[in-house]
Design an enzyme around this catalytic site. Structure first.
Site: not given
Length: 321
Positions: A84-85, A132-133, A154, A160, A247
């Protein structure tokens, strides 16, 4: 590829605990198929040192460029990326030689007091660095008749989850695969069903990349490739590319395989684009035969993206990359 059997293969990896863990798994697999020693070469990327939000510093590619530069300079023989990166455009000089079997593609909620999303109180503060989230979380909250506040964050997994442990946030959302790869999957208080929370294109999958000119290494790494994973994520990334979305756009996509018993017969691709406040989503799906080639997988993604654009997806993404 240096053919001396005692010469270690050099695997370029980001330095984070998660990157080192997933690169270690790939290294073990490469040792098994080649009989060669593999050493990890730690590389710091701009995305690892910058504290700015991803959308501000150029999106996904910030984790990839330094690894690719090391490949091109001959400092490493191959590199491992979270798929996904990876930007959707592939450089001519490099090839993704393997996409190993995908892990859990879902998003994971880590909330205080063992709460699920539905149990979070009205006004709950949820940390995520992903548009997206953000879009889908807000949409889910609206569907439950409540309001949440999404807080941009971040940092690595420890950082997190620490926001929740310290009481700064009620919950954070992370990739389930990442939690699982560092042995912390049991800290998720809910795995978000893909029906309501489509993952990022390629989430849960890895890309093993090397020079396009190294036929011997490409053949060796190809032993790790999972054709179903490759077909699924190729379709997802094709959709992302067709939407011209980086992204920083709130795009989710997920391709899964539909089976009768042990026989896989179809692939379903789902895509979503939404406004950050969750008020409007364009979510569509298509089902067809499992793609048997790169071109077929690309076509599946493009066709669904075109349907989404016809339904107004472009207007929901803000700045198109």
């Amino acid at each position: 590829m240096n053919t001396r059997p005692d010469q270690p293969l050099r695997l370029g990896t980001r330095r984070s605990k998660l990157a080192m863990s997933q690169s270690g798994h790939v290294a073990d697999a490469v040792r098994a198929v080649t009989g060669r020693p593999v050493e990890l070469v730690e590389i710091t990327t701009y995305g690892d040192v910058s504290r700015e939000h991803l959308a501000q510093i150029g999106g996904t590619g910030v984790f990839v460029t330094a690894l690719r530069d090391a490949l091109m300079r001959g400092e490493v023989d191959f590199a491992v990326h979270s798929l996904k990166d990876l930007p959707t455009a592939q450089p001519d000089d490099l090839v993704i030689a393997a996409m190993p079997q995908r892990q859990d593609a879902r998003d994971a909620l880590v909330a205080r007091d063992g709460l699920t999303f539905e149990q979070l109180p009205d006004g709950a503060r949820i940390g995520t660095g992903s548009p997206r989230r953000t879009a889908q979380l807000n949409h889910l909250a609206l569907s439950l008749g409540k309001r949440i506040e999404t807080v941009p964050i971040r940092g690595n997994v420890d950082t997190r989850i620490g926001f929740v442990r310290d009481g700064e946030l009620d919950a954070v959302v992370l990739a389930a695969a990442g939690l699982n790869r560092i042995g912390r999957g049991d800290e998720a208080t809910e795995l978000m069903p893909v029906d309501g929370m489509l993952p990022a294109p390629g989430q849960g999958a890895l890309a093993v990349e090397c020079l396009a000119s190294d036929a011997e290494l490409i053949a060796a790494l190809g032993e790790l490739d999972d054709p179903y994973t490759r077909a699924a994520v190729t379709a997802e990334r094709s959709l992302l590319a067709r939407l011209e979305a980086g992204c920083s756009a709130p795009v989710g996509a997920f391709a899964d395989l539909l089976a009768d018993g042990q026989t896989v017969h179809e692939m379903r691709l789902r895509g979503v684009v939404g406004t950050l406040d969750g008020s409007t989503l364009v979510q569509l799906s298509t089902t067809g035969p499992v793609p048997q080639s790169y071109d077929e997988a690309m076509a599946l993604g493009r066709e669904l993206a075109d349907e989404m654009l016809a339904k107004g997806a472009a207007g929901l993404m803000g700045e198109r990359a």
